[in-house]
Scaffold this motif. Structure first.
Motif, PDB file in Angstrom:
ATOM      1  N   GLN A 126       6.575   6.097   3.556  1.00 21.89           N
ATOM      2  CA  GLN A 126       5.444   6.059   2.645  1.00 21.89           C
ATOM      3  C   GLN A 126       5.854   6.712   1.337  1.00 21.89           C
ATOM      4  O   GLN A 126       6.403   7.814   1.324  1.00 21.89           O
ATOM      5  N   GLU A 185       1.659   9.334  -3.485  1.00 16.49           N
ATOM      6  CA  GLU A 185       0.475   8.695  -4.065  1.00 16.49           C
ATOM      7  C   GLU A 185       0.609   8.406  -5.552  1.00 16.49           C
ATOM      8  O   GLU A 185      -0.035   7.494  -6.060  1.00 16.49           O
ATOM      9  N   ASP A 186       1.442   9.167  -6.266  1.00 17.33           N
ATOM     10  CA  ASP A 186       1.559   8.929  -7.701  1.00 17.33           C
ATOM     11  C   ASP A 186       2.641   7.908  -8.062  1.00 17.33           C
ATOM     12  O   ASP A 186       3.075   7.815  -9.202  1.00 17.33           O
ATOM     13  N   ASN A 232       0.813  -1.225   0.000  1.00 11.55           N
ATOM     14  CA  ASN A 232       0.000   0.000   0.000  1.00 11.55           C
ATOM     15  C   ASN A 232       0.844   1.271   0.000  1.00 11.55           C
ATOM     16  O   ASN A 232       0.645   2.152   0.821  1.00 11.55           O
ATOM     17  N   CYS A 233       1.781   1.360  -0.907  1.00 13.77           N
ATOM     18  CA  CYS A 233       2.670   2.525  -1.041  1.00 13.77           C
ATOM     19  C   CYS A 233       3.551   2.765   0.180  1.00 13.77           C
ATOM     20  O   CYS A 233       4.035   3.861   0.408  1.00 13.77           O
TER      21      CYS A 233
END
Length: 80
Positions: free
Chosen positions: A53, A56-57, A28-29
């Protein structure tokens, strides 16, 4: 996490560990680096844990890692 052109990069110094002692996982990234040095008597004498983390991209299928001769772990991922 550093952005370099169309990729993201995470760098960690794991020079005190042997390559088989280093585990990199993604979910999940999130990227997790875990390393453990075990003494001859079976006790754990050194550990390293780092979690971060990815933005998102990030393309989750593009994540890869490489260990340099100097013991630097370089994790790269492409941007979408």
């Amino acid at each position: 996490v550093r952005a370099q052109g169309d990729t993201y990069q995470v760098v960690a110094d794991v020079s005190q560990f042997e390559p088989p002692d280093i585990v990199v996982t993604t979910s999940n990234c999130h990227v997790a680096i875990q390393a453990e040095k075990v003494a001859e008597d079976g006790t754990v004498c050194d550990t390293f844990t780092h979690k971060c983390q990815l933005p998102e991209d990030t393309d989750p299928l593009s994540v890869s890692c490489a260990l340099t001769e100097a013991g630097t772990l370089v994790i790269t991922a492409r941007r979408r």
